[in-house]
Design a protein around this motif. Structure first.
Motif, PDB file in Angstrom:
ATOM      1  N   ASN A 118      -5.415   5.278  -2.902  1.00 25.01           N
ATOM      2  CA  ASN A 118      -5.153   5.165  -1.360  1.00 25.01           C
ATOM      3  C   ASN A 118      -5.488   6.514  -0.796  1.00 25.01           C
ATOM      4  N   PHE A 119      -6.076   6.566   0.111  1.00 27.63           N
ATOM      5  CA  PHE A 119      -6.291   8.035   0.729  1.00 27.63           C
ATOM      6  C   PHE A 119      -5.411   8.283   1.795  1.00 27.63           C
ATOM      7  N   GLY A 120      -5.192   9.776   2.140  1.00 27.47           N
ATOM      8  CA  GLY A 120      -4.671  10.314   3.343  1.00 27.47           C
ATOM      9  C   GLY A 120      -5.630  10.186   4.505  1.00 27.47           C
ATOM     10  N   LYS A 121      -5.148  10.489   5.683  1.00 27.13           N
ATOM     11  CA  LYS A 121      -6.376  10.431   6.667  1.00 27.13           C
ATOM     12  C   LYS A 121      -7.066  11.701   6.815  1.00 27.13           C
ATOM     13  N   GLY A 122      -6.720  12.674   5.983  1.00 27.79           N
ATOM     14  CA  GLY A 122      -7.617  13.903   5.860  1.00 27.79           C
ATOM     15  C   GLY A 122      -7.145  15.017   6.639  1.00 27.79           C
ATOM     16  N   THR A 123      -7.466  16.018   6.261  1.00 23.96           N
ATOM     17  CA  THR A 123      -7.319  17.474   6.893  1.00 23.96           C
ATOM     18  C   THR A 123      -8.562  18.039   7.100  1.00 23.96           C
ATOM     19  N   SER A 124      -9.211  18.230   8.551  1.00 21.33           N
ATOM     20  CA  SER A 124     -10.437  18.720   8.811  1.00 21.33           C
ATOM     21  C   SER A 124     -10.464  19.989   8.905  1.00 21.33           C
ATOM     22  N   LEU A 125     -11.006  21.059   8.299  1.00 23.33           N
ATOM     23  CA  LEU A 125     -10.925  22.432   8.104  1.00 23.33           C
ATOM     24  C   LEU A 125     -12.281  22.808   8.469  1.00 23.33           C
ATOM     25  N   LEU A 126     -11.786  24.070   9.768  1.00 26.10           N
ATOM     26  CA  LEU A 126     -13.109  24.769  10.025  1.00 26.10           C
ATOM     27  C   LEU A 126     -12.663  26.270   9.793  1.00 26.10           C
ATOM     28  N   VAL A 127     -13.641  27.109   8.991  1.00 22.02           N
ATOM     29  CA  VAL A 127     -13.597  28.271   8.939  1.00 22.02           C
ATOM     30  C   VAL A 127     -14.643  29.109   9.621  1.00 22.02           C
ATOM     31  N   THR A 128     -14.262  29.781  10.632  1.00 24.14           N
ATOM     32  CA  THR A 128     -15.294  30.535  11.374  1.00 24.14           C
ATOM     33  C   THR A 128     -15.538  32.233  10.802  1.00 24.14           C
ATOM     34  N   PRO A 129     -16.590  32.477  10.942  1.00 20.92           N
ATOM     35  CA  PRO A 129     -16.927  33.943  10.433  1.00 20.92           C
ATOM     36  C   PRO A 129     -16.346  34.913  11.344  1.00 20.92           C
TER      37      PRO A 129
ATOM     38  N   TYR B  98      -1.026  19.819   3.511  1.00 21.02           N
ATOM     39  CA  TYR B  98       0.223  19.135   2.533  1.00 21.02           C
ATOM     40  C   TYR B  98      -0.007  17.724   2.505  1.00 21.02           C
ATOM     41  N   CYS B  99       0.515  17.145   1.674  1.00 22.30           N
ATOM     42  CA  CYS B  99       0.351  15.467   1.288  1.00 22.30           C
ATOM     43  C   CYS B  99       1.694  15.030   0.848  1.00 22.30           C
ATOM     44  N   ASN B 100       2.152  13.915   1.700  1.00 19.83           N
ATOM     45  CA  ASN B 100       3.466  13.570   1.262  1.00 19.83           C
ATOM     46  C   ASN B 100       3.484  12.194   1.250  1.00 19.83           C
ATOM     47  N   SER B 101       4.311  11.412   0.435  1.00 16.99           N
ATOM     48  CA  SER B 101       4.534  10.106   0.436  1.00 16.99           C
ATOM     49  C   SER B 101       6.050   9.882   0.180  1.00 16.99           C
ATOM     50  N   SER B 102       6.494   8.530   0.382  1.00 20.26           N
ATOM     51  CA  SER B 102       7.909   8.033  -0.069  1.00 20.26           C
ATOM     52  C   SER B 102       7.540   7.168  -1.453  1.00 20.26           C
TER      53      SER B 102
ATOM     54  N   THR C 110       0.839  -1.268   0.150  1.00 23.49           N
ATOM     55  CA  THR C 110       0.061  -0.039  -0.068  1.00 23.49           C
ATOM     56  C   THR C 110       1.040   1.340   0.059  1.00 23.49           C
ATOM     57  N   GLN C 111       0.536   2.347  -1.089  1.00 19.48           N
ATOM     58  CA  GLN C 111       1.452   3.461  -1.037  1.00 19.48           C
ATOM     59  C   GLN C 111       0.504   4.528  -0.046  1.00 19.48           C
ATOM     60  N   LEU C 112       1.363   4.869   0.966  1.00 20.29           N
ATOM     61  CA  LEU C 112       1.078   5.533   2.009  1.00 20.29           C
ATOM     62  C   LEU C 112       1.197   7.156   1.827  1.00 20.29           C
ATOM     63  N   LEU C 113      -0.061   7.951   2.088  1.00 23.86           N
ATOM     64  CA  LEU C 113       0.118   9.248   1.989  1.00 23.86           C
ATOM     65  C   LEU C 113      -0.220   9.783   3.280  1.00 23.86           C
ATOM     66  N   GLU C 114       0.747  10.783   3.780  1.00 24.53           N
ATOM     67  CA  GLU C 114       0.760  11.339   4.970  1.00 24.53           C
ATOM     68  C   GLU C 114       0.229  12.752   4.656  1.00 24.53           C
ATOM     69  N   GLN C 115      -1.119  13.136   5.581  1.00 24.82           N
ATOM     70  CA  GLN C 115      -1.554  14.495   5.398  1.00 24.82           C
ATOM     71  C   GLN C 115      -1.095  15.346   6.718  1.00 24.82           C
ATOM     72  N   SER C 116      -1.034  16.651   6.587  1.00 30.77           N
ATOM     73  CA  SER C 116      -0.651  17.453   7.457  1.00 30.77           C
ATOM     74  C   SER C 116      -1.502  18.780   7.228  1.00 30.77           C
ATOM     75  N   PRO C 117      -1.780  19.604   8.158  1.00 29.38           N
ATOM     76  CA  PRO C 117      -2.273  19.204   9.485  1.00 29.38           C
ATOM     77  C   PRO C 117      -3.467  18.320   9.590  1.00 29.38           C
ATOM     78  N   GLN C 118      -3.667  17.752  10.412  1.00 30.74           N
ATOM     79  CA  GLN C 118      -4.796  16.929  10.663  1.00 30.74           C
ATOM     80  C   GLN C 118      -6.079  17.636  10.797  1.00 30.74           C
ATOM     81  N   PHE C 119      -5.898  18.765  11.649  1.00 32.48           N
ATOM     82  CA  PHE C 119      -6.824  19.781  11.929  1.00 32.48           C
ATOM     83  C   PHE C 119      -6.432  21.164  11.948  1.00 32.48           C
ATOM     84  N   LEU C 120      -7.427  22.094  11.357  1.00 30.35           N
ATOM     85  CA  LEU C 120      -7.002  23.293  11.186  1.00 30.35           C
ATOM     86  C   LEU C 120      -8.388  24.047  11.295  1.00 30.35           C
ATOM     87  N   SER C 121      -8.157  25.007  12.242  1.00 34.03           N
ATOM     88  CA  SER C 121      -9.504  26.178  12.674  1.00 34.03           C
ATOM     89  C   SER C 121      -8.874  27.461  12.588  1.00 34.03           C
TER      90      SER C 121
END
Lengths: 112, 113
Positions: free
Chosen positions: A101-112, A22-26, A1-12
């Motif tokens: 193959n999917f990265g674990k995702g970045t959860s983005l919250l944008v507040t007014p 970012y999405c990085n892999s070897s 499995t080709q691993l994909l590392e995403q960062s950051p995991q959370f962003l507010s």
């Protein structure tokens, strides 16, 4: 499995700020895709990048594929509350029936 | 345009029960996939199919079975449900070329208690 590392995991952040995910892999990918997922729905494709060094723009979103085709980034300019969601990078090849193959995702919250 | 349709949207199972998650697509795509999504873990491939009559295991196939008797339908069967199968399940399809988009259904949220 080709691993994909995403960062950051959370962003507010607050409306109007800029951000980069970012999405990085070897592993080397022939193409990478970015998806956005909203609660209760399946992921929806934002963009596909196929050429090393490629830059694609989708309104306020800028996607870049690394020269070595091992990494990618998503930059959002002047984020808006409507940008809130889970951002997923994905890559794959001919293995497993062209499954991604999917990265674990970045959860983005944008507040007014 | 229906795209990929999954049913049911929600289901609660008791440990040891069985069920079938339905998936249908109307885009004539040969390639279909089942993923499960757990919080903070991304999407994991369970099974895939490259055409009617052809299926194969993905990364996490244990406890699941699939069939593909037609191009349109790709049901996922859970036998002897376990709490570890509590997850959101997504069916997806694509035309088959490497850079083509993956089209997802809206998922089935399954709880096993």
């Amino acid at each position: 499995t080709q691993l994909l590392e995403q960062s950051p995991q959370f962003l507010s952040i607050q409306e109007g700020e800029n951000l980069t995910v970012y999405c990085n892999s070897s592993s080397v990918f022939s193409s990478l895709q970015w998806y956005r997922q909203e609660p209760g729905e399946g992921p929806v494709l934002l963009v596909t990048v196929v050429t090393g060094g490629e830059v694609k723009k989708l309104k306020r979103l800028t996607f870049q594929f690394g020269d070595a085709r091992k990494d990618s980034s998503l930059h959002i300019t002047a984020a808006q509350p409507g940008d809130t969601g889970l951002y997923l990078c994905a890559g794959g090849g001919a293995d497993s029936g062209y499954a991604l193959n999917f990265g674990k995702g970045t959860s983005l919250l944008v507040t007014p | 345009n229906a795209g990929v349709t999954q049913t049911p949207k929600f289901r609660i199972l008791k440990i040891g029960q069985s069920m079938t998650l339905q998936c249908a697509q109307d885009m004539n795509h040969n390639y279909m996939y089942w993923y499960r999504q757990d919080p903070g873990m991304g999407l994991k491939l369970i099974y895939y199919s490259v055409g009617a009559g052809i299926t194969d295991k993905g990364e996490v196939p244990n406890g699941y079975n699939v069939s593909r008797s037609t191009t349109e339908d790709f049901p996922l069967r859970l036998e002897l449900a376990a709490p570890s199968q509590t997850s959101v399940y997504f069916c997806a399809s694509r035309p088959g070329t490497e850079a083509s988009p993956l089209h997802f259904g809206n998922g089935t949220r399954l709880t096993v208690t």
